[in-house]
Design a protein around this motif. Structure first.
Motif, PDB file in Angstrom:
ATOM      1  N   LYS A  44      11.222  -8.475 -36.419  1.00 55.49           N
ATOM      2  CA  LYS A  44      12.027  -8.112 -37.587  1.00 55.49           C
ATOM      3  C   LYS A  44      11.672  -6.711 -38.073  1.00 55.49           C
ATOM      4  CE  LYS A  44      13.359  -9.917 -42.084  1.00 55.49           C
ATOM      5  NZ  LYS A  44      13.133 -10.994 -43.051  1.00 55.49           N
ATOM      6  N   ASP A  45      10.392  -6.408 -38.161  1.00 54.28           N
ATOM      7  CA  ASP A  45       9.934  -5.106 -38.635  1.00 54.28           C
ATOM      8  C   ASP A  45       9.684  -4.119 -37.506  1.00 54.28           C
ATOM      9  OD1 ASP A  45       9.972  -6.051 -41.251  1.00 54.28           O
ATOM     10  OD2 ASP A  45       7.922  -6.824 -41.089  1.00 54.28           O
ATOM     11  N   ASN A  46       9.337  -4.616 -36.332  1.00 56.76           N
ATOM     12  CA  ASN A  46       8.960  -3.757 -35.223  1.00 56.76           C
ATOM     13  C   ASN A  46       9.643  -4.251 -33.946  1.00 56.76           C
ATOM     14  OD1 ASN A  46       7.719  -1.881 -33.645  1.00 56.76           O
ATOM     15  ND2 ASN A  46       5.714  -2.874 -33.654  1.00 56.76           N
ATOM     16  N   PRO A  47      10.907  -3.892 -33.715  1.00 52.12           N
ATOM     17  CA  PRO A  47      11.603  -4.397 -32.518  1.00 52.12           C
ATOM     18  C   PRO A  47      10.998  -3.808 -31.251  1.00 52.12           C
ATOM     19  CG  PRO A  47      12.962  -2.798 -33.667  1.00 52.12           C
ATOM     20  CD  PRO A  47      11.751  -3.032 -34.517  1.00 52.12           C
ATOM     21  N   PRO A  48      11.056  -4.548 -30.147  1.00 52.89           N
ATOM     22  CA  PRO A  48      10.481  -4.058 -28.896  1.00 52.89           C
ATOM     23  C   PRO A  48      11.356  -2.960 -28.295  1.00 52.89           C
ATOM     24  CG  PRO A  48      11.587  -6.125 -28.516  1.00 52.89           C
ATOM     25  CD  PRO A  48      11.614  -5.885 -29.998  1.00 52.89           C
ATOM     26  N   GLY A  49      10.734  -2.088 -27.541  1.00 53.35           N
ATOM     27  CA  GLY A  49      11.464  -1.016 -26.874  1.00 53.35           C
ATOM     28  C   GLY A  49      12.073  -1.515 -25.576  1.00 53.35           C
ATOM     29  N   PRO A  50      12.936  -0.720 -24.960  1.00 52.22           N
ATOM     30  CA  PRO A  50      13.540  -1.124 -23.687  1.00 52.22           C
ATOM     31  C   PRO A  50      12.494  -1.175 -22.580  1.00 52.22           C
ATOM     32  CG  PRO A  50      14.135   1.128 -24.217  1.00 52.22           C
ATOM     33  CD  PRO A  50      13.395   0.588 -25.404  1.00 52.22           C
ATOM     34  N   VAL A  51      12.630  -2.157 -21.724  1.00 53.76           N
ATOM     35  CA  VAL A  51      11.701  -2.347 -20.624  1.00 53.76           C
ATOM     36  C   VAL A  51      12.514  -2.506 -19.349  1.00 53.76           C
ATOM     37  CG1 VAL A  51       9.901  -3.848 -19.676  1.00 53.76           C
ATOM     38  CG2 VAL A  51      10.054  -3.499 -22.132  1.00 53.76           C
ATOM     39  N   PRO A  52      12.155  -1.805 -18.261  1.00 51.86           N
ATOM     40  CA  PRO A  52      12.905  -1.980 -17.012  1.00 51.86           C
ATOM     41  C   PRO A  52      12.713  -3.392 -16.472  1.00 51.86           C
ATOM     42  CG  PRO A  52      10.955  -0.648 -16.632  1.00 51.86           C
ATOM     43  CD  PRO A  52      11.058  -0.860 -18.120  1.00 51.86           C
ATOM     44  N   PHE A  53      13.694  -3.820 -15.690  1.00 53.79           N
ATOM     45  CA  PHE A  53      13.621  -5.176 -15.144  1.00 53.79           C
ATOM     46  C   PHE A  53      12.355  -5.365 -14.315  1.00 53.79           C
ATOM     47  CE2 PHE A  53      14.546  -8.023 -11.555  1.00 53.79           C
ATOM     48  CZ  PHE A  53      14.657  -9.195 -12.253  1.00 53.79           C
ATOM     49  N   ARG A  54      12.093  -4.437 -13.432  1.00 61.42           N
ATOM     50  CA  ARG A  54      10.889  -4.522 -12.603  1.00 61.42           C
ATOM     51  C   ARG A  54      10.298  -3.127 -12.521  1.00 61.42           C
ATOM     52  NH1 ARG A  54      11.593  -7.420  -7.072  1.00 61.42           N
ATOM     53  NH2 ARG A  54      11.904  -9.102  -8.527  1.00 61.42           N
ATOM     54  N   GLY A  55       9.206  -2.932 -13.200  1.00 60.92           N
ATOM     55  CA  GLY A  55       8.580  -1.622 -13.229  1.00 60.92           C
ATOM     56  C   GLY A  55       7.835  -1.324 -11.950  1.00 60.92           C
ATOM     57  N   GLU A  56       7.595  -0.061 -11.720  1.00 62.61           N
ATOM     58  CA  GLU A  56       6.809   0.358 -10.569  1.00 62.61           C
ATOM     59  C   GLU A  56       5.344   0.022 -10.794  1.00 62.61           C
ATOM     60  OE1 GLU A  56       7.485   1.849  -7.589  1.00 62.61           O
ATOM     61  OE2 GLU A  56       9.595   1.408  -8.052  1.00 62.61           O
ATOM     62  N   PRO A  57       4.650  -0.426  -9.776  1.00 59.52           N
ATOM     63  CA  PRO A  57       3.209  -0.660  -9.942  1.00 59.52           C
ATOM     64  C   PRO A  57       2.501   0.660 -10.215  1.00 59.52           C
ATOM     65  CG  PRO A  57       3.893  -1.043  -7.666  1.00 59.52           C
ATOM     66  CD  PRO A  57       5.127  -0.760  -8.453  1.00 59.52           C
ATOM     67  N   GLU A  58       1.481   0.596 -11.049  1.00 61.62           N
ATOM     68  CA  GLU A  58       0.782   1.815 -11.442  1.00 61.62           C
ATOM     69  C   GLU A  58       0.005   2.436 -10.286  1.00 61.62           C
ATOM     70  OE1 GLU A  58      -1.588   1.134 -14.859  1.00 61.62           O
ATOM     71  OE2 GLU A  58       0.060   0.266 -15.993  1.00 61.62           O
ATOM     72  N   HIS A  59      -0.631   1.608  -9.473  1.00 53.88           N
ATOM     73  CA  HIS A  59      -1.442   2.136  -8.385  1.00 53.88           C
ATOM     74  C   HIS A  59      -1.204   1.302  -7.147  1.00 53.88           C
ATOM     75  CE1 HIS A  59      -4.719   3.946  -6.213  1.00 53.88           C
ATOM     76  NE2 HIS A  59      -5.229   2.759  -5.994  1.00 53.88           N
ATOM     77  N   ARG A  60      -0.871   1.966  -6.089  1.00 51.85           N
ATOM     78  CA  ARG A  60      -0.708   1.263  -4.820  1.00 51.85           C
ATOM     79  C   ARG A  60      -1.878   1.635  -3.922  1.00 51.85           C
ATOM     80  NH1 ARG A  60       5.520   1.276  -2.857  1.00 51.85           N
ATOM     81  NH2 ARG A  60       6.363   0.255  -4.691  1.00 51.85           N
ATOM     82  N   GLY A  61      -2.492   0.616  -3.356  1.00 48.93           N
ATOM     83  CA  GLY A  61      -3.600   0.878  -2.446  1.00 48.93           C
ATOM     84  C   GLY A  61      -3.082   1.459  -1.145  1.00 48.93           C
ATOM     85  N   ARG A  62      -3.820   2.409  -0.616  1.00 53.31           N
ATOM     86  CA  ARG A  62      -3.419   3.028   0.645  1.00 53.31           C
ATOM     87  C   ARG A  62      -4.457   2.698   1.696  1.00 53.31           C
ATOM     88  NH1 ARG A  62       0.110   7.934   0.158  1.00 53.31           N
ATOM     89  NH2 ARG A  62      -0.446   7.971   2.337  1.00 53.31           N
ATOM     90  N   ARG A  63      -3.992   2.579   2.930  1.00 57.33           N
ATOM     91  CA  ARG A  63      -4.921   2.357   4.037  1.00 57.33           C
ATOM     92  C   ARG A  63      -5.613   3.668   4.390  1.00 57.33           C
ATOM     93  NH1 ARG A  63      -3.581  -2.102   7.905  1.00 57.33           N
ATOM     94  NH2 ARG A  63      -2.024  -3.332   6.863  1.00 57.33           N
ATOM     95  N   SER A  64      -6.780   3.508   4.938  1.00 54.98           N
ATOM     96  CA  SER A  64      -7.449   4.723   5.408  1.00 54.98           C
ATOM     97  C   SER A  64      -6.674   5.252   6.609  1.00 54.98           C
ATOM     98  CB  SER A  64      -8.896   4.403   5.776  1.00 54.98           C
ATOM     99  OG  SER A  64      -8.927   3.448   6.810  1.00 54.98           O
ATOM    100  N   PRO A  65      -6.629   6.566   6.801  1.00 51.43           N
ATOM    101  CA  PRO A  65      -5.770   7.126   7.844  1.00 51.43           C
ATOM    102  C   PRO A  65      -6.163   6.720   9.255  1.00 51.43           C
ATOM    103  CG  PRO A  65      -6.940   8.865   6.642  1.00 51.43           C
ATOM    104  CD  PRO A  65      -7.286   7.572   6.016  1.00 51.43           C
ATOM    105  N   GLY A  66      -7.435   6.448   9.525  1.00 51.87           N
ATOM    106  CA  GLY A  66      -7.855   6.116  10.881  1.00 51.87           C
ATOM    107  C   GLY A  66      -7.704   4.654  11.237  1.00 51.87           C
ATOM    108  N   ARG A  67      -7.291   3.837  10.324  1.00 56.86           N
ATOM    109  CA  ARG A  67      -7.249   2.392  10.575  1.00 56.86           C
ATOM    110  C   ARG A  67      -5.807   1.920  10.577  1.00 56.86           C
ATOM    111  NH1 ARG A  67     -10.419  -2.089   7.015  1.00 56.86           N
ATOM    112  NH2 ARG A  67      -9.967  -3.841   8.356  1.00 56.86           N
TER     113      ARG A  67
END
Length: 87
Positions: free
Chosen positions: A36-59
């Motif tokens: 009522k006093d503080n409505p929520p902001g818009p949120v995307p349906f599916r947000g991008e993950p903040e950090h994606r793990g990467r494989r090491s280049p030699g493996r």
């Protein structure tokens, strides 16, 4: 109350859906009061993950597969030698 009274009552969805007023759930009331006093902001349906793990280049994926299959083969061989004995 007797069992006969229970048999005479009819509880079904048509009876419940025909009610003139439906009270909102406790969660709906809580969110309405909060927003009522503080409505929520818009949120995307599916947000991008903040950090994606990467494989090491030699493996690569085939190296992982070979390592797993080698471990399975080693366990099979060890279990085979453990079961060999005089009969």
């Amino acid at each position: 109350m007797s069992e006969q009274d229970d048999d005479k009552r009819e509880f079904d969805l048509r009876w419940a859906d025909g009610a003139e007023h439906k009270e909102p759930s406790a969660r709906a009331r809580m969110l309405a009061a909060r927003w009522k006093d503080n409505p929520p902001g818009p949120v995307p349906f599916r947000g991008e993950p903040e950090h994606r793990g990467r494989r090491s280049p030699g493996r690569s994926s085939w190296v992982s597969t070979v390592v797993i299959l080698g471990c399975v083969a080693a366990v099979i061989v060890l279990l085979g030698y453990a079961n060999i004995g005089p009969y």
